[in-house]
Design an enzyme around this catalytic site. Structure first.
Site, PDB file in Angstrom:
ATOM      1  N   HIS A 239      40.024   7.622   2.995  1.00  0.00           N
ATOM      2  CA  HIS A 239      39.020   6.573   2.858  1.00  0.00           C
ATOM      3  C   HIS A 239      39.497   5.422   1.992  1.00  0.00           C
ATOM      4  CE1 HIS A 239      36.440   8.608   5.440  1.00  0.00           C
ATOM      5  NE2 HIS A 239      35.298   8.126   4.999  1.00  0.00           N
TER       6      HIS A 239
ATOM      7  N   ASP B  10      28.919   6.380  -4.901  1.00  0.00           N
ATOM      8  CA  ASP B  10      27.775   6.092  -4.022  1.00  0.00           C
ATOM      9  C   ASP B  10      27.824   6.923  -2.741  1.00  0.00           C
ATOM     10  OD1 ASP B  10      27.050   4.212  -5.814  1.00  0.00           O
ATOM     11  OD2 ASP B  10      27.687   2.484  -4.621  1.00  0.00           O
TER      12      ASP B  10
ATOM     13  N   GLU C 248      22.583   0.296 -11.019  1.00  0.00           N
ATOM     14  CA  GLU C 248      23.525  -0.544 -10.286  1.00  0.00           C
ATOM     15  C   GLU C 248      22.864  -1.897 -10.035  1.00  0.00           C
ATOM     16  OE1 GLU C 248      25.548   1.059  -6.886  1.00  0.00           O
ATOM     17  OE2 GLU C 248      26.226   2.853  -7.940  1.00  0.00           O
TER      18      GLU C 248
HETATM   19  C1  FAD Z   1      31.978   4.242   2.295  1.00  0.00           C
HETATM   20  C2  FAD Z   1      32.753   4.355   1.018  1.00  0.00           C
HETATM   21  C3  FAD Z   1      32.097   4.300  -0.194  1.00  0.00           C
HETATM   22  C4  FAD Z   1      32.787   4.410  -1.395  1.00  0.00           C
HETATM   23  N1  FAD Z   1      32.097   4.374  -2.562  1.00  0.00           N
HETATM   24  C5  FAD Z   1      32.760   4.495  -3.726  1.00  0.00           C
HETATM   25  C6  FAD Z   1      32.056   4.478  -4.966  1.00  0.00           C
HETATM   26  O1  FAD Z   1      30.841   4.358  -5.018  1.00  0.00           O
HETATM   27  N2  FAD Z   1      32.767   4.609  -6.111  1.00  0.00           N
HETATM   28  C7  FAD Z   1      34.133   4.785  -6.108  1.00  0.00           C
HETATM   29  O2  FAD Z   1      34.708   4.940  -7.176  1.00  0.00           O
HETATM   30  N3  FAD Z   1      34.817   4.776  -4.957  1.00  0.00           N
HETATM   31  C8  FAD Z   1      34.164   4.637  -3.777  1.00  0.00           C
HETATM   32  N4  FAD Z   1      34.873   4.632  -2.607  1.00  0.00           N
HETATM   33  C9  FAD Z   1      36.346   4.624  -2.670  1.00  0.00           C
HETATM   34  C10 FAD Z   1      36.942   6.003  -2.793  1.00  0.00           C
HETATM   35  O3  FAD Z   1      36.847   6.446  -4.124  1.00  0.00           O
HETATM   36  C11 FAD Z   1      38.397   5.921  -2.395  1.00  0.00           C
HETATM   37  O4  FAD Z   1      38.477   5.626  -1.029  1.00  0.00           O
HETATM   38  C12 FAD Z   1      39.190   7.159  -2.731  1.00  0.00           C
HETATM   39  O5  FAD Z   1      40.499   6.917  -2.310  1.00  0.00           O
HETATM   40  C13 FAD Z   1      38.643   8.464  -2.168  1.00  0.00           C
HETATM   41  O6  FAD Z   1      38.894   8.632  -0.809  1.00  0.00           O
HETATM   42  P1  FAD Z   1      39.716   9.870  -0.226  1.00  0.00           P
HETATM   43  O7  FAD Z   1      39.287  11.145  -0.835  1.00  0.00           O
HETATM   44  O8  FAD Z   1      39.635   9.728   1.228  1.00  0.00           O
HETATM   45  O9  FAD Z   1      41.193   9.587  -0.760  1.00  0.00           O
HETATM   46  P2  FAD Z   1      42.451   9.055   0.066  1.00  0.00           P
HETATM   47  O10 FAD Z   1      42.159   7.706   0.568  1.00  0.00           O
HETATM   48  O11 FAD Z   1      42.861  10.074   1.059  1.00  0.00           O
HETATM   49  O12 FAD Z   1      43.544   8.985  -1.090  1.00  0.00           O
HETATM   50  C14 FAD Z   1      43.457   8.014  -2.125  1.00  0.00           C
HETATM   51  C15 FAD Z   1      44.731   8.048  -2.980  1.00  0.00           C
HETATM   52  O13 FAD Z   1      44.767   9.246  -3.742  1.00  0.00           O
HETATM   53  C16 FAD Z   1      45.855  10.067  -3.354  1.00  0.00           C
HETATM   54  N5  FAD Z   1      45.323  11.429  -3.258  1.00  0.00           N
HETATM   55  C17 FAD Z   1      44.467  11.942  -2.349  1.00  0.00           C
HETATM   56  N6  FAD Z   1      44.184  13.223  -2.635  1.00  0.00           N
HETATM   57  C18 FAD Z   1      44.875  13.523  -3.758  1.00  0.00           C
HETATM   58  C19 FAD Z   1      45.014  14.693  -4.563  1.00  0.00           C
HETATM   59  N7  FAD Z   1      44.381  15.832  -4.272  1.00  0.00           N
HETATM   60  N8  FAD Z   1      45.821  14.635  -5.650  1.00  0.00           N
HETATM   61  C20 FAD Z   1      46.463  13.492  -5.974  1.00  0.00           C
HETATM   62  N9  FAD Z   1      46.385  12.361  -5.260  1.00  0.00           N
HETATM   63  C21 FAD Z   1      45.593  12.376  -4.166  1.00  0.00           C
HETATM   64  C22 FAD Z   1      46.345   9.513  -2.028  1.00  0.00           C
HETATM   65  O14 FAD Z   1      47.720   9.722  -1.831  1.00  0.00           O
HETATM   66  C23 FAD Z   1      46.017   8.043  -2.165  1.00  0.00           C
HETATM   67  O15 FAD Z   1      47.005   7.361  -2.883  1.00  0.00           O
HETATM   68  C24 FAD Z   1      34.197   4.538  -1.388  1.00  0.00           C
HETATM   69  C25 FAD Z   1      34.881   4.577  -0.179  1.00  0.00           C
HETATM   70  C26 FAD Z   1      34.176   4.491   1.022  1.00  0.00           C
HETATM   71  C27 FAD Z   1      34.935   4.532   2.297  1.00  0.00           C
END
Ligand code: FAD
Ligand code: NAG
Ligand code: NAG
Length: 532
Positions: free
Chosen positions: A106, A173, A289
């Protein structure tokens, strides 16, 4: 003569390679066995690598839908050991390759991708945890806590802990993102002003560092790695487990929004509420917020549907009249014991606030529905095919002393005048003392700073206009001397820009990289130490 020339098949290979570059979604034309060191094939973990088009396609896309990087292979780990042995192999290989954990993907600009490397599909671990992906415990020193796999979704953490009448205290969120993913950034939301970001609510972690070592770390043990990983953008290790703070969970929520046409009144009231509710006293607000309402159709959007339909027309009229309306959003959690006092407490708290009379709206919903409020919007957009569109998001932290300049220069002069913003714009203050400066996460150097989120979505062809808008905003801040920091940072191209982002933390960040991931293997998509 030419027909027998060995250059013909050679030319065909070049031609095919060229064609496949033009059609990257067909998957990697090269099997991983051609791209990664041959010795890898002798390891057990090789059985869990895939390079079929489905696997490659998923790992080369993300929520942003803008960047595409093709990995050599995707690892579907059946255990934490699989991940450790892959990293150990890459680290000791004479030709190291990059490795990126992928939570839900994400991210919005390829942060979880690894060109010609290996993407680790973290969610695969879920099928192999034998019911131990989320466990709840208690100890005299920590109270209640949950041990959670880094691959777990926050929504699953919520449901598992609620079974014990408990829940984490700090949320994003949106809950369909992973624990490892948000802890690599910070994890911010409406509870952050009071409890700090999610990275401030972790007792301990198991991490596989960039050498393939499995290390348990906490503020007492392997402290450096603990602080490095939290907000560390995946640069120092893969989070296999995190121990998360829990507290008794409430049942229901009073959810309130108040509208302002005057930014300084809005900001004053927000900051006032943050300062009087910032301690962990019992009757404090649980969530705060804020967002902008602008001329772009109905006042509700995917982020939450809130306003009663019968009020939509008068809210739209207000927005049309003033151009930008600032919406302050708070919530107070309650349960059977506080059901009779919650309204009175809120009323007292709102005394003296200067929202537009008659423009305060209230909703009463369950705790789970409140925390999971973005999901229904997501499902609706999914059904219309509008969820998987490009998302050129921009998230910023702005020092409080410059937020009024930001309002006039960015919200009014750029965003409002250009009138191309599609999607929510979030604005709310945070208290710096709830952040731990030893962690890698970067925030402005002021006691209070604002978080700003331009959560744009766009059509498939016009994301570039929003990208230009984002760059214009950053350029304005730069020229006006507004010291913004990017959250989920992505608009840095050079090492110099990263250095500036980290400021006085850069040296430590870099030292920790040399210590924990000396071959620069992990999360190359962040483009801090790798060009990717
Ligand atoms: C609809 C939506 C709403 C959101 N709302 C918020 C919000 O309210 N507040 C907020 O703070 N963020 C928010 N986000 C952002 C979110 O925190 C980031 O997208 C974050 O990257 C989490 O997504 P993911 O778990 O898919 O991680 P990924 O996108 O898969 O990874 C993010 C990064 O972390 C690394 N990573 C992933 N897993 C691990 C692990 N286990 N150990 C070490 N590194 C790792 C990856 O290599 C990459 O560099 C939102 C995103 C979306 C799409
Ligand atoms: C920030 O939080 C600290 C610790 O809870 C508190 O003492 C301080 O008053 C808060 N500051 C503001 C401006 O809210
Ligand atoms: C902004 O754009 C929307 C949608 O294109 C349009 O309906 C609206 O009138 C515009 N507002 C202003 C102030 O130009």
């Amino acid at each position: 003569m030419a027909a027998n020339s060995p250059t013909i098949p050679y030319l065909i290979v070049i031609f095919l390679t060229y064609i496949s570059r033009l059609m990257p979604t067909l998957g990697n034309p090269n099997p991983w066995t051609n791209l990664l060191p041959a010795k890898l094939q002798t390891l057990q973990v090789a059985n869990r690598l895939r390079d079929d088009p489905d696997a490659i396609k998923l790992a080369s896309t993300d929520y942003g839908n803008i960047v595409r990087e093709i990995p050599a292979a995707v690892l579907y780990p059946s255990s934490v050991n699989d991940i450790a042995s892959l990293i150990k192999f890459a680290h000791t290989s004479s030709t190291p390759f990059t490795i990126a954990a992928r939570g839900q993907g994400h991210s919005v600009r390829g942060q979880a991708m690894a060109r010609n490397g290996v993407v680790v599909d973290m969610t695969s671990l879920k099928n192999h945890r034998n019911g131990y992906g989320i466990t709840v415990s208690w100890s005299p020193s920590m109270g209640f806590y949950a041990d959670v796999g880094g691959e777990q979704l926050w929504v699953d953490v919520l449901h598992a802990t609620l079974e014990h009448g408990l829940a984490p205290v700090s949320w994003t969120d949106y809950l369909y993102i992973t624990v490892g993913g948000t802890l690599s950034n910070a994890g911010i939301g409406g509870q952050t002003f009071r409890y700090g970001p999610q990275i401030s609510n972790v007792y301990e972690m198991d991490v596989i560092n960039g050498k393939g070592d499995f290390v348990t770390c906490s503020p007492q043990k392997n402290t450096k790695l603990f602080h490095a990983v939290l907000g560390g953008l995946g640069q120092f290790g893969i989070i296999a487990r995190a121990r998360i703070v829990l507290e008794p969970s409430p049942k229901r929520v009073k959810w309130v929004r108040m509208l302002y046409n005057d930014f300084s009144a809005f900001a004053r009231d927000q900051e006032h509420l943050v300062s009087i509710n910032g301690r962990k006293q019992k009757n404090a607000l649980d969530y705060l917020e804020g967002l902008l309402l602008m001329d772009q159709g109905p006042p509700d959007n995917w982020r939450s549907s809130f306003f009663p339909l019968s009020d939509h027309s008068r809210i739209i009229a207000l927005v049309t009249k003033y151009g930008i309306i600032y919406c302050l959003e708070v919530a107070k959690f309650y349960d059977d014991r506080s059901i009779n006092s919650v309204d009175k407490e809120l009323q007292n708290m709102f005394e003296g606030m200067s929202f537009i009379p008659g423009y305060k709206f209230e909703k009463d919903i369950s705790y789970v529905d409140f925390l999971n409020r973005v999901r229904s919007g997501e499902l609706k957009l999914q059904s219309q095919g509008l969820w998987d569109v490009p998302h050129p998001w921009l998230n910023l932290f702005v020092p409080k002393s410059q937020i009024s300049d930001f309002n006039s220069g960015v919200f009014k002069d750029i965003v409002f005048n250009r009138n191309i913003t599609t999607g929510p714009v979030l604005v709310y203050p945070l208290n710096r003392s709830k952040w731990d400066d030893r962690m890698s996460a970067v925030v402005p150097d002021e006691d209070v700073f604002y978080t700003i989120g331009f959560l744009h979505s766009s059509g498939f062809d016009d994301w570039k206009a929003l990208d230009v808008l984002n760059k214009e905003i950053l350029l304005f801040c730069y020229n006006a001397g507004i010291e913004v920091k990017q959250y989920l940072p992505k608009y840095y191209r050079t090492k110099e820009e990263w250095k500036k982002h980290f400021g006085k933390k850069w040296r430590t960040f870099q030292e920790r990289k040399y210590q924990f991931d000396p071959k620069m293997i992990l999360s190359p998509g962040q483009r801090i130490f790798n060009d990717n």
